[in-house]
Design a protein around this motif. Structure first.
Motif, mmCIF file in Angstrom:
data_model
loop_
_atom_site.group_PDB
_atom_site.id
_atom_site.type_symbol
_atom_site.label_atom_id
_atom_site.label_comp_id
_atom_site.label_asym_id
_atom_site.label_seq_id
_atom_site.Cartn_x
_atom_site.Cartn_y
_atom_site.Cartn_z
ATOM 1 N N GLN A 36 0.839 -1.193 0.000
ATOM 2 C CA GLN A 36 0.000 0.000 0.000
ATOM 3 C C GLN A 36 0.873 1.242 0.000
ATOM 4 N N LYS A 37 0.595 2.142 -0.892
ATOM 5 C CA LYS A 37 1.330 3.403 -0.949
ATOM 6 C C LYS A 37 0.755 4.366 0.081
ATOM 7 N N THR A 38 1.632 4.986 0.867
ATOM 8 C CA THR A 38 1.191 5.912 1.914
ATOM 9 C C THR A 38 0.697 7.209 1.286
ATOM 10 N N VAL A 39 -0.498 7.623 1.694
ATOM 11 C CA VAL A 39 -1.120 8.842 1.179
ATOM 12 C C VAL A 39 -1.419 9.763 2.345
ATOM 13 N N VAL A 40 -1.039 11.039 2.224
ATOM 14 C CA VAL A 40 -1.357 12.065 3.221
ATOM 15 C C VAL A 40 -1.946 13.250 2.470
ATOM 16 N N ALA A 41 -3.194 13.615 2.813
ATOM 17 C CA ALA A 41 -3.890 14.710 2.120
ATOM 18 C C ALA A 41 -4.293 15.779 3.124
ATOM 19 N N PHE A 57 -9.150 22.748 9.103
ATOM 20 C CA PHE A 57 -8.236 21.972 8.277
ATOM 21 C C PHE A 57 -8.360 20.501 8.654
ATOM 22 N N THR A 58 -8.267 19.624 7.633
ATOM 23 C CA THR A 58 -8.397 18.184 7.845
ATOM 24 C C THR A 58 -7.207 17.479 7.206
ATOM 25 N N VAL A 59 -6.549 16.635 8.001
ATOM 26 C CA VAL A 59 -5.468 15.776 7.502
ATOM 27 C C VAL A 59 -6.013 14.355 7.414
ATOM 28 N N THR A 60 -5.907 13.735 6.228
ATOM 29 C CA THR A 60 -6.410 12.376 6.022
ATOM 30 C C THR A 60 -5.281 11.500 5.495
ATOM 31 N N SER A 61 -5.172 10.274 6.033
ATOM 32 C CA SER A 61 -4.111 9.352 5.616
ATOM 33 C C SER A 61 -4.636 7.925 5.648
ATOM 34 N N ASN A 62 -3.996 7.081 4.828
ATOM 35 C CA ASN A 62 -4.395 5.665 4.810
ATOM 36 C C ASN A 62 -3.547 4.823 5.755
ATOM 37 N N VAL A 63 -2.655 5.453 6.539
ATOM 38 C CA VAL A 63 -1.884 4.741 7.560
ATOM 39 C C VAL A 63 -2.106 5.439 8.897
ATOM 40 N N THR A 120 3.566 10.702 10.740
ATOM 41 C CA THR A 120 4.699 9.842 11.114
ATOM 42 C C THR A 120 4.189 8.440 11.364
ATOM 43 N N HIS A 121 4.738 7.488 10.576
ATOM 44 C CA HIS A 121 4.314 6.081 10.671
ATOM 45 C C HIS A 121 5.544 5.195 10.634
ATOM 46 N N ARG A 122 5.763 4.382 11.688
ATOM 47 C CA ARG A 122 6.900 3.466 11.797
ATOM 48 C C ARG A 122 8.221 4.208 11.599
ATOM 49 N N ASN A 123 8.344 5.313 12.339
ATOM 50 C CA ASN A 123 9.559 6.125 12.362
ATOM 51 C C ASN A 123 9.861 6.784 11.016
ATOM 52 N N LYS A 124 8.888 6.802 10.127
ATOM 53 C CA LYS A 124 9.050 7.509 8.863
ATOM 54 C C LYS A 124 8.002 8.623 8.784
ATOM 55 N N THR A 125 8.414 9.779 8.270
ATOM 56 C CA THR A 125 7.540 10.944 8.171
ATOM 57 C C THR A 125 7.163 11.167 6.717
ATOM 58 N N TYR A 126 5.861 11.332 6.483
ATOM 59 C CA TYR A 126 5.338 11.542 5.134
ATOM 60 C C TYR A 126 4.687 12.926 5.075
ATOM 61 N N ARG A 127 4.983 13.626 3.993
ATOM 62 C CA ARG A 127 4.475 14.987 3.851
ATOM 63 C C ARG A 127 3.256 15.008 2.928
ATOM 64 N N SER A 128 2.317 15.911 3.243
ATOM 65 C CA SER A 128 1.100 16.045 2.445
ATOM 66 C C SER A 128 1.319 16.989 1.270
#
Length: 590
Positions: A36-41, A57-63, A120-128
């Motif tokens: 699954q590709k991590t998505v942050v919106a 403001f709303t932050v939505t993610s699949n993780v 931040t998921h499993r010590n990795k940070t994903y930007r929207s």
């Protein structure tokens, strides 16, 4: 032979290694394709707003992970933060889970702002994605809304020009071009001048289909509020704010919007008010309960006037009585209110009980009592009258009232005398007492002291001679009103039987919806032997002992309120509700 066997073995080993390699490659490819590709919106209500205008403001993610929005320093964040989770079905039919976080606030400075959100998921940070918001100078609150916005609101009001004291009902009307999943927040409208504000509880929302600007839309009403102006002039009603969760193409998103404002012009009442005007604005009736029988001179009887209707009745004044000679009002009139706030205003009745003392032995002829109120629909004062009546008085020679002295002479007398007892309290004017001070100190005071000493000596001597044969008569003054049909006894307080009234109103759902909740609370008070003064206090007591019973009774009351205030119940099954309430309350009595 041995060489052939070795060649076959080497061939099979080579083939097995190839199959193992193919198996490993297939496993890696399948995992990469399935991963699954991590998505942050990051989304917001509007991209262009005014200064100090609230925005969500709303932050939505699949993780699932910790979420943060990198707000600029000019953005003031509200205290509340909402976290949630929702599941949706993708085009392939698989159920996917999404996590979201919401934060609201307002920009305190004009400008254009761009920023991101992070998960931040499993010590990795994903930007929207980057979002840009343009903040402009605050727009006037009474400007028109843009009907092309995905969601917008209006304040509904039947009249924008009313009289002082005339109730005004406001409703929040919402339109949406998107499918609404649920409401997330509501902030009601406020008036900027002196107005009484009464907010009705919100119930089930009825969403209807409509068309706006040639497009299909949804609409519903929310937030009914009653305003009663107590001052004249222009009243600016501030817009209401609401946040709704709408169904989007990929993610659901929250849209926060602000309605248009409203200006109400409050006019003063006309100057030609009658003398018996009680300050009531609306529609009213007057009934009276006359005393019957005969009354003895010196006794007190009660005249009862009932003012009923709707408007600002709770702010009305006590009616003024025109009394004939030979009687006076005994104490302050008693005022008993039975008022509810409805969409028409303050609705109900006020009972006034006037205690009147007879001071003469002649029969009394009373004029018809009257009151005047202002009718805002007809825009003029209306006068309503009761009935004249006659009181037959039985003379009592032993009654000897004290006649008050002339107020113009600078004295004041308290009238307390009954049955040959005279108690008079007199205050002498300061100017007269000041002029006689020297005379009192120089001549009158010494003479008076000598005379007082002589009187005391004579009284003491006489007391010894009479051997204690003097009897003192204790005079009892009337402590309260005396009803003609029950003389010399305390009046019996009249109580309203709401249960009987509700049973009589089965054919009138509107009245039944008002009476049944009162009947339920009255029955709880009778069983608990306590006057709770409000629904909440009564149910707080009941929840501690019988929670299931409290839940059932509250549902009945909410059904009546929904029908009464128009929150979705079109038909009211009055007989069924009454039977159900009787069954539940029988458990309470046991």
């Amino acid at each position: 032979m041995v060489q052939k066997v070795q060649q076959v073995v080497r061939k099979h080993v080579k083939t097995g290694n190839q199959w193992q390699l193919l198996l490993v490659l297939f496993t890696l490819v399948s995992q990469i394709s399935v991963a699954q590709k991590t998505v942050v919106a990051l989304t917001c209500d509007k991209k262009e707003i005014g200064q100090d205008e609230h925005l969500t403001f709303t932050v939505t993610s699949n993780v699932e992970g910790s979420m943060k929005i990198d707000f600029p320093v000019e953005f003031e964040v509200d205290f509340g933060v909402m976290h949630g989770m929702e599941q949706k079905m993708d085009p392939s039919g698989k159920i996917k889970t999404y996590y979201y976080m919401q934060q609201s606030g307002a920009f305190k400075k004009e400008g254009t702002y761009s920023f991101y959100a992070y998960t931040t998921h499993r010590n990795k940070t994903y930007r929207s994605n980057k979002i840009t918001v343009k903040v402009t100078e605050s727009a006037p609150e009474d400007n028109k809304v843009n009907s092309n916005d995905p969601v917008f609101g209006l304040i509904q009001c039947k009249k924008q020009c009313v009289y002082e004291g005339e109730p005004v009902l406001l409703k929040a009307k919402v339109f949406s071009y998107m499918n609404i999943e649920y409401l997330e927040g509501y902030s009601d409208f406020k008036a900027d001048v002196s107005m009484e504000e009464h907010v009705f509880p919100n119930g089930r929302v009825e969403v209807e289909q409509t068309r706006v600007n040639g497009k299909d839309a949804l609409t519903f009403e929310y937030g009914k509020q009653l305003l009663i102006p107590v001052a004249t002039g222009k009243c600016h009603v501030k817009p209401f704010e609401m946040a709704v969760r709408c169904h989007g193409s990929i993610f659901s998103k929250t849209i926060r919007f602000r309605s248009a404002g409203l200006t109400i012009n409050v006019k003063p009442l006309p100057n030609n008010a009658p003398k018996d005007f009680i300050g009531a604005v609306g529609d009213y009736r007057l009934t009276q309960k006359n005393p019957t029988g005969e009354i003895k001179e010196g006794d007190v009887f009660t005249l009862e006037l009932i003012v009923s209707g709707f408007g600002n009745i709770h702010n009305s004044n006590t009616p003024k009585l025109v009394l004939p000679k030979g009687c006076s009002i005994y104490g302050d009139p008693e005022r008993v209110e039975d008022i509810d706030f409805t969409e028409s205003g303050a609705e109900g009745m006020i009972t006034y009980r006037f205690n009147i003392q007879v001071l003469d032995g002649k029969d009394l002829e009373f004029q018809a009592p009257s009151i005047s109120y202002f009718d805002p629909e007809k825009e003029k004062y209306q006068t309503i009258k009761g009935n004249p009546f006659r009181i037959k008085v039985i003379p009592d020679k032993s009654f000897n009232p004290v006649v008050a002295s002339n107020p113009g002479s600078g004295t004041h007398t308290d009238l307390v005398s009954v049955k040959n007892a005279k108690t008079t309290t007199t205050k002498t004017s300061s100017s007269e007492s000041g002029s006689k001070t020297r005379l009192w100190v120089g001549i009158v005071a010494p003479t008076s002291l000598l005379g007082l000493l002589f009187v005391l000596l004579m009284a003491r001597k006489r007391k010894k001679q009479e051997d204690g044969t003097i009897s003192v008569e204790h005079i009892e003054l009337p402590k309260g009103p005396v009803f003609l049909n029950d003389l010399k006894e305390e009046p019996v307080k009249e109580t309203i039987n709401y249960w009987k009234d509700a049973a009589d109103a089965l054919g009138d759902p509107g009245s039944f919806a008002i009476l049944l909740p009162k009947a339920i609370i009255q029955r709880i008070e009778q069983c608990e032997k306590c006057n709770f003064q409000s629904r909440e206090k009564a149910f707080d007591r009941l929840i501690d002992t019988k929670p299931e019973l409290a839940k059932g009774l509250r549902e009945i009351i909410e059904t009546c309120d929904q029908y009464r205030y128009g929150f979705g119940t079109e038909n009211l099954e009055t007989e069924e509700l009454l039977t159900r309430a009787e069954s539940l309350l029988s458990q309470l009595a046991s």
